[in-house]
Scaffold this active site. Structure first.
Site, PDB file in Angstrom:
ATOM      1  CG  ASP A  38      -9.512   3.388  -7.288  1.00  0.00           C
ATOM      2  OD1 ASP A  38     -10.150   2.489  -6.861  1.00  0.00           O
ATOM      3  OD2 ASP A  38      -9.134   4.769  -6.763  1.00  0.00           O
ATOM      4  CE  LYS A  60      -4.544   7.658  -8.748  1.00  0.00           C
ATOM      5  NZ  LYS A  60      -4.898   8.525  -7.624  1.00  0.00           N
ATOM      6  CG  MET A 175       0.998   2.001  -2.892  1.00  0.00           C
ATOM      7  SD  MET A 175       1.189   4.099  -2.605  1.00  0.00           S
ATOM      8  CE  MET A 175       0.995   4.805  -1.985  1.00  0.00           C
TER       9      MET A 175
HETATM   10  N1  SAH Z   1      -6.525   4.260   0.659  1.00  0.00           N
HETATM   11  C1  SAH Z   1      -6.270   2.713   0.812  1.00  0.00           C
HETATM   12  C2  SAH Z   1      -3.994   3.041  -0.211  1.00  0.00           C
HETATM   13  C3  SAH Z   1      -4.680   3.540  -1.372  1.00  0.00           C
HETATM   14  S1  SAH Z   1      -2.759   3.153  -2.012  1.00  0.00           S
HETATM   15  C4  SAH Z   1      -6.080   2.500   1.773  1.00  0.00           C
HETATM   16  O1  SAH Z   1      -6.754   2.898   2.562  1.00  0.00           O
HETATM   17  O2  SAH Z   1      -6.123   0.846   1.696  1.00  0.00           O
HETATM   18  C5  SAH Z   1      -2.569   1.076  -2.817  1.00  0.00           C
HETATM   19  C6  SAH Z   1      -2.073   0.107  -2.285  1.00  0.00           C
HETATM   20  O3  SAH Z   1      -2.703  -0.094  -0.641  1.00  0.00           O
HETATM   21  C7  SAH Z   1      -2.024  -0.803  -2.832  1.00  0.00           C
HETATM   22  O4  SAH Z   1      -0.222  -0.595  -3.048  1.00  0.00           O
HETATM   23  C8  SAH Z   1      -1.685  -1.471  -1.016  1.00  0.00           C
HETATM   24  O5  SAH Z   1      -0.847  -2.051  -0.460  1.00  0.00           O
HETATM   25  C9  SAH Z   1      -2.551  -1.160  -0.537  1.00  0.00           C
HETATM   26  N2  SAH Z   1      -4.605  -2.514  -0.462  1.00  0.00           N
HETATM   27  C10 SAH Z   1      -4.938  -1.399  -0.915  1.00  0.00           C
HETATM   28  N3  SAH Z   1      -5.544  -2.908  -0.768  1.00  0.00           N
HETATM   29  C11 SAH Z   1      -5.171  -3.447  -0.943  1.00  0.00           C
HETATM   30  C12 SAH Z   1      -6.162  -5.078   0.355  1.00  0.00           C
HETATM   31  N4  SAH Z   1      -6.914  -5.150  -0.702  1.00  0.00           N
HETATM   32  N5  SAH Z   1      -5.239  -5.458   0.096  1.00  0.00           N
HETATM   33  C13 SAH Z   1      -3.280  -6.009  -0.019  1.00  0.00           C
HETATM   34  N6  SAH Z   1      -3.106  -4.816   0.168  1.00  0.00           N
HETATM   35  C14 SAH Z   1      -3.815  -3.779  -0.522  1.00  0.00           C
END
Ligand code: SAH
Length: 510
Positions: A38, A60, A175
């Site tokens: 995704d 997504k 998020m």
């Molecule tokens: N499983 C992922 C989180 C998924 S939820 C993890 O462990 O990182 C999706 C959220 O993750 C986004 O809305 C944001 O808040 C955060 N996110 C994911 N990648 C990011 C990044 N490179 N920089 C900042 N926030 C990030």
């Protein structure tokens, strides 16, 4: 349908920096028959997939799901039941707000075997790349990962605002950008001091990383001013104040610089990786494609008669590669080259030749044709037979000069470069929107092809405000012939030289 059900690997793809993938995740991607990913998973990781693997994008982004979660589930089950091993790549860690738990339960209920490969979560990595440790003994002894996505009007909320507000934990919201105002209001309402430091880190660990800091009182406005949107991590707590001292990633010399790479994709990785390590955001728009020559007969003929030659001269890595591809295809091995002397035009070409077990006898002082000629003037090449496998339509100076020195030169096309127009629209749009800081030209044909891609648009006008960087004087001359004066010319005519010159340029501007 086969009897065997495939395995689904729920893989944490890390937060964005491709180097933050685990070794186990990489091995899984390499072996998978199907790769499902995704928008949070870095597309670079797809390069590890097998050539014939099926790559499926399931999107997504916020609400605009390319494929609904139900459809993703069905897809995973369906592929596994066909006996295929599936790598399901998820941003960050699959079990941290990644619905990995739900996917595992669903697979279990369908009798599909699965494994979980944890990843580096953005909840820790994005703050870390912004210089914020989520725990620090002087500041806090615990940290909470909280969804910022929950509907603020929901009645039976599971959000314990009073607990969050009263604890001295570092609060990490994922998020949460759209809900920022709400999050801040709730915390203040429940007694969190309004001078508590806050940071938002967008696209953490990538060259697009952007950080906005403030306090509970100021952050909402600052984020609005900066127009910062998702995906971002919100960090709230005293550890945020450590960023002033500990920030490191955004201090890289080329941090945030958007640099266009025009060389052929197959050759770009060295330049891309060097610039990325310095913090640049590389935009690959290959203007060239490298392919075997249309007519391979002359090269084959020269290989057949290789025993008649005294010297073999390579002017590029491609020359080496395509020569040996054909040479091996013809069933020969390097013993057939034992009588020859070798010359290479540059250090990278020399290294490539060494990969085949051959050390170049001559390496000129600087890396262009004129220098090779100087080098030969001391060796003596009169009456020697020279084979020069290189690009079709290359510059004529080298064979001409060698001939003047009394050599019998046979120049054969080992490969040819063709225009690659795939990135034309992207290039024109980026130039038009001023979304580029610099553009690199690594050969004359990257310049002339770049001009072709612009069709009849005014290149000089489009390049206004963009730094043009050339790998050496020949490439610069070609640029000038199109009325483009390079801002930067590499001192050493190599990729490293080009990178060094970009660095020097930007450092002098600081
Ligand atoms: N499983 C992922 C989180 C998924 S939820 C993890 O462990 O990182 C999706 C959220 O993750 C986004 O809305 C944001 O808040 C955060 N996110 C994911 N990648 C990011 C990044 N490179 N920089 C900042 N926030 C990030």
């Amino acid at each position: 349908m086969t009897d065997k059900t495939g395995t689904v690997y729920l893989i944490g793809a890390g937060p964005g920096d491709p180097g933050l993938l685990t070794i186990k995740a990489k091995e899984c991607i390499e072996h998978a028959d199907v790769v499902v990913y995704d928008y949070l998973a870095s597309p670079f990781l797809l390069d590890y997939a097998k050539k014939d693997a099926r790559i499926i994008y399931v999107g997504k982004k916020g609400g605009d799901h390319t494929l609904s979660q139900d459809k993703i589930n069905l897809l995973l089950v369906d592929k596994a039941k066909q006996g295929l091993d599936v790598a399901r790549l998820k941003g960050g860690d699959p079990f941290v707000f990644g619905r990995g738990g739900e996917e595992a339960q669903m697979l279990l209920s369908h009798g599909v075997p699965y494994e979980v490969i944890p990843g580096v979560t953005s909840a820790i990595a994005a703050p870390a790349y912004a210089g914020i440790p989520v725990t620090h003994r002087d500041h806090t002894s615990f940290v909470s990962f909280i969804t910022g996505h929950e509907d603020p009007t929901k009645k039976d909320t599971s959000m314990q605002w009073d607990v969050f507000a009263k604890s001295n934990a570092t609060l990490v919201f994922l998020m949460g950008v759209k809900n920022l105002e709400n999050i801040v209001k709730n915390l203040v309402k429940h007694g969190k001091p309004s001078d508590t430091p806050v940071a938002l880190v967008r696209w953490g660990t990538t060259a697009r990383q952007q950080t906005v800091t403030g306090t509970l009182k100021t952050i909402v406005n600052r984020v609005k001013e900066a127009k910062l949107t998702s995906p971002a991590i919100i960090v709230i707590g005293h550890v945020v104040s450590l960023r002033d001292e500990l920030s490191w990633f955004d201090k890289k010399p080329l941090f945030g610089k958007r640099i266009v790479i025009t060389r052929a994709r197959a050759q770009a990785s060295d330049l891309v990786s060097k610039l990325s390590k310095l913090g640049a955001l590389c935009i690959e728009i290959p203007t060239i494609q490298i392919a075997p020559p249309e007519d391979t007969a002359p090269l084959k003929e020269s290989i057949k008669n290789i025993k008649d030659y005294d010297w073999l001269i390579f002017t590029s890595v491609n020359g080496v590669k395509y020569f040996f591809d054909t040479f091996f295809d013809m069933g020969k091995d390097v013993r057939a080259l034992g009588h020859l002397k070798f010359a290479c035009i540059g250090p990278v070409t020399k290294e490539r030749l060494k990969d085949y077990g051959i050390i170049s006898d001559i390496l000129p002082e600087t890396y262009r044709a004129e220098s090779v000629i100087d080098a030969f003037s001391t060796v003596g090449i009169k009456n020697k037979k020279v084979l020069l496998p290189r690009a079709k339509l290359a510059r004529t100076i080298l064979p001409e000069e060698l001939t003047k020195m009394g050599a019998q030169v046979n120049e054969v096309a080992a490969y040819e470069t063709r225009l690659n127009a795939d990135g034309k629209e992207e290039l024109i749009s980026l130039l038009g929107k001023n979304e580029i800081d610099a553009i690199t030209f690594t050969s004359s044909s990257t310049v002339s092809n770049f001009i072709s891609l612009l069709e009849s648009k005014d290149a000089k006008e489009l390049l206004k405000g963009i730094i043009t960087a050339s790998i050496g004087p020949i490439t610069s001359d070609t640029a000038r012939s199109f009325d483009i004066e390079p801002d930067i010319e590499a001192k050493e005519y190599t990729i490293q030289g080009l990178v060094d010159s970009l660095l020097t340029y930007y450092e002098s501007k600081k």
